[in-house]
Design a protein around this motif. Structure first.
Motif, PDB file in Angstrom:
ATOM      1  N   ILE A  66       0.889  -1.163   0.000  1.00 49.77           N
ATOM      2  CA  ILE A  66       0.000   0.000   0.000  1.00 49.77           C
ATOM      3  C   ILE A  66       0.923   1.207   0.000  1.00 49.77           C
ATOM      4  O   ILE A  66       1.901   1.243   0.756  1.00 49.77           O
ATOM      5  CB  ILE A  66      -0.900   0.051   1.250  1.00 49.77           C
ATOM      6  N   ALA A  67       0.630   2.191  -0.834  1.00 50.60           N
ATOM      7  CA  ALA A  67       1.476   3.381  -0.908  1.00 50.60           C
ATOM      8  C   ALA A  67       0.614   4.634  -0.932  1.00 50.60           C
ATOM      9  O   ALA A  67      -0.532   4.605  -1.396  1.00 50.60           O
ATOM     10  CB  ALA A  67       2.351   3.330  -2.155  1.00 50.60           C
ATOM     11  N   LYS A  68       1.189   5.723  -0.443  1.00 46.71           N
ATOM     12  CA  LYS A  68       0.538   7.030  -0.504  1.00 46.71           C
ATOM     13  C   LYS A  68       0.973   7.701  -1.808  1.00 46.71           C
ATOM     14  O   LYS A  68       2.150   8.010  -1.989  1.00 46.71           O
ATOM     15  CB  LYS A  68       0.940   7.881   0.693  1.00 46.71           C
ATOM     16  N   VAL A  69       0.041   7.885  -2.717  1.00 48.02           N
ATOM     17  CA  VAL A  69       0.346   8.418  -4.049  1.00 48.02           C
ATOM     18  C   VAL A  69       0.814   9.872  -3.936  1.00 48.02           C
ATOM     19  O   VAL A  69       0.192  10.685  -3.264  1.00 48.02           O
ATOM     20  CB  VAL A  69      -0.887   8.323  -4.971  1.00 48.02           C
ATOM     21  N   GLU A  91       6.041   7.008   0.371  1.00 49.03           N
ATOM     22  CA  GLU A  91       5.784   6.194   1.554  1.00 49.03           C
ATOM     23  C   GLU A  91       4.982   4.954   1.173  1.00 49.03           C
ATOM     24  O   GLU A  91       4.021   5.043   0.408  1.00 49.03           O
ATOM     25  CB  GLU A  91       5.001   6.990   2.598  1.00 49.03           C
ATOM     26  N   TYR A  92       5.378   3.819   1.732  1.00 47.01           N
ATOM     27  CA  TYR A  92       4.689   2.569   1.444  1.00 47.01           C
ATOM     28  C   TYR A  92       4.761   1.664   2.673  1.00 47.01           C
ATOM     29  O   TYR A  92       5.603   1.840   3.559  1.00 47.01           O
ATOM     30  CB  TYR A  92       5.302   1.864   0.230  1.00 47.01           C
ATOM     31  N   VAL A  93       3.875   0.703   2.693  1.00 51.49           N
ATOM     32  CA  VAL A  93       3.895  -0.332   3.718  1.00 51.49           C
ATOM     33  C   VAL A  93       3.734  -1.670   3.003  1.00 51.49           C
ATOM     34  O   VAL A  93       2.955  -1.791   2.058  1.00 51.49           O
ATOM     35  CB  VAL A  93       2.790  -0.107   4.788  1.00 51.49           C
ATOM     36  N   GLY A 125      -8.906  -5.962   4.628  1.00 53.86           N
ATOM     37  CA  GLY A 125      -8.860  -6.138   6.074  1.00 53.86           C
ATOM     38  C   GLY A 125      -7.779  -5.292   6.729  1.00 53.86           C
ATOM     39  O   GLY A 125      -7.192  -5.691   7.742  1.00 53.86           O
ATOM     40  N   ILE A 126      -7.514  -4.121   6.157  1.00 54.13           N
ATOM     41  CA  ILE A 126      -6.443  -3.249   6.648  1.00 54.13           C
ATOM     42  C   ILE A 126      -6.960  -1.823   6.749  1.00 54.13           C
ATOM     43  O   ILE A 126      -7.495  -1.278   5.783  1.00 54.13           O
ATOM     44  CB  ILE A 126      -5.228  -3.276   5.707  1.00 54.13           C
ATOM     45  N   ASP A 127      -6.774  -1.193   7.923  1.00 51.39           N
ATOM     46  CA  ASP A 127      -7.080   0.222   8.110  1.00 51.39           C
ATOM     47  C   ASP A 127      -5.843   0.998   7.684  1.00 51.39           C
ATOM     48  O   ASP A 127      -4.793   0.885   8.307  1.00 51.39           O
ATOM     49  CB  ASP A 127      -7.406   0.490   9.579  1.00 51.39           C
ATOM     50  N   PHE A 128      -5.952   1.781   6.616  1.00 55.74           N
ATOM     51  CA  PHE A 128      -4.791   2.493   6.076  1.00 55.74           C
ATOM     52  C   PHE A 128      -4.206   3.506   7.065  1.00 55.74           C
ATOM     53  O   PHE A 128      -3.071   3.919   6.921  1.00 55.74           O
ATOM     54  CB  PHE A 128      -5.154   3.211   4.776  1.00 55.74           C
ATOM     55  N   ASN A 129      -4.990   3.911   8.077  1.00 58.86           N
ATOM     56  CA  ASN A 129      -4.504   4.854   9.088  1.00 58.86           C
ATOM     57  C   ASN A 129      -4.032   4.181  10.362  1.00 58.86           C
ATOM     58  O   ASN A 129      -3.686   4.856  11.324  1.00 58.86           O
ATOM     59  CB  ASN A 129      -5.600   5.869   9.446  1.00 58.86           C
ATOM     60  N   SER A 130      -4.012   2.866  10.382  1.00 59.18           N
ATOM     61  CA  SER A 130      -3.625   2.142  11.596  1.00 59.18           C
ATOM     62  C   SER A 130      -2.204   2.500  12.023  1.00 59.18           C
ATOM     63  O   SER A 130      -1.292   2.581  11.198  1.00 59.18           O
ATOM     64  CB  SER A 130      -3.717   0.633  11.358  1.00 59.18           C
ATOM     65  N   THR A 131      -2.037   2.698  13.313  1.00 59.19           N
ATOM     66  CA  THR A 131      -0.691   2.976  13.839  1.00 59.19           C
ATOM     67  C   THR A 131       0.168   1.724  13.846  1.00 59.19           C
ATOM     68  O   THR A 131       1.376   1.796  14.076  1.00 59.19           O
ATOM     69  CB  THR A 131      -0.776   3.562  15.263  1.00 59.19           C
ATOM     70  N   LEU A 133       0.731  -0.045  11.198  1.00 56.34           N
ATOM     71  CA  LEU A 133       1.396  -0.171   9.899  1.00 56.34           C
ATOM     72  C   LEU A 133       2.801   0.418   9.963  1.00 56.34           C
ATOM     73  O   LEU A 133       3.013   1.489  10.527  1.00 56.34           O
ATOM     74  CB  LEU A 133       0.580   0.530   8.808  1.00 56.34           C
ATOM     75  N   ASP A 134       3.749  -0.274   9.361  1.00 55.20           N
ATOM     76  CA  ASP A 134       5.154   0.136   9.356  1.00 55.20           C
ATOM     77  C   ASP A 134       5.472   0.832   8.030  1.00 55.20           C
ATOM     78  O   ASP A 134       5.951   0.205   7.084  1.00 55.20           O
ATOM     79  CB  ASP A 134       6.045  -1.099   9.552  1.00 55.20           C
TER      80      ASP A 134
END
Length: 190
Positions: A66-69, A91-93, A125-131, A133-134
């Protein structure tokens, strides 16, 4: 359509290749729709057409990033070619969600899809704002300058002739030219 702020790409590229291009590319997609995306989800494509050069880290159809465009840029091309685009990010995870392409797109064949963030978070099944996430920085990956031989490393080095197949030549040229192998035609005249 305005809520479709997640773009999914079905790609054989790994992170090293993405770092070289500053994103995921080279897509024949609508630039305006790509520019509206806030997030990119990359899903591994390991179909037979790409098996020789695709990253071999995950099974086919697994969401891995997942990446922030940060933007969209045009890929290098010949004047008579249709534009292709790279979805850029910093930024990506890394994630691992098997079967994501099928779940998100019902298995569509076109390698670019769009969906709302809410739907993407639910399906993956992933909250993109979850703390939890690395988030990492793409610029921390320092790929060496690509050479055509990077893409054809499977050539038997003990062979004195060092012959190439057409597919190996296309892969090597694609790295050198910064385009996908599908954009290259090779003609042989005897």
């Amino acid at each position: 359509m305005s809520d479709q702020n997640v773009v999914l790409t079905f790609t054989g590229q790994g992170l090293t290749t993405m770092a070289r291009h500053s994103g995921s590319g080279h897509w024949t997609a609508d630039r305006h729709r790509l520019q509206k995306a806030s997030y990119l989800v990359c899903v591994r494509n390991r179909r037979r057409d790409y098996e020789d050069w695709a990253a071999k880290d995950l099974s086919h159809g697994t969401a891995f990033l997942i990446a922030k465009v940060t933007g969209v840029k045009e890929s290098p091309r010949e004047p008579d070619q249709k534009p292709r685009y790279i979805v850029t990010f910093e930024e990506y995870v890394e994630i691992e969600v098997p079967g994501a392409w099928k779940m998100c797109t019902d298995g569509q064949r076109f390698p670019v899809a769009y969906m709302s963030r809410d739907k993407a978070e639910t399906v993956l099944g992933i909250d993109f704002n979850s703390t939890d996430l690395d988030w990492k920085r793409l610029s921390d990956i320092r790929p060496q300058k690509a050479t055509p031989t990077d893409a054809i490393s499977d050539i038997d080095s003990s062979s004195s002739a060092r012959s190439l197949t057409i597919d190996q030549a296309k892969r090597g040229l694609s790295v050198h030219l910064g385009v996908s192998p599908e954009q290259i035609d090779i003609n042989v005249r005897y």
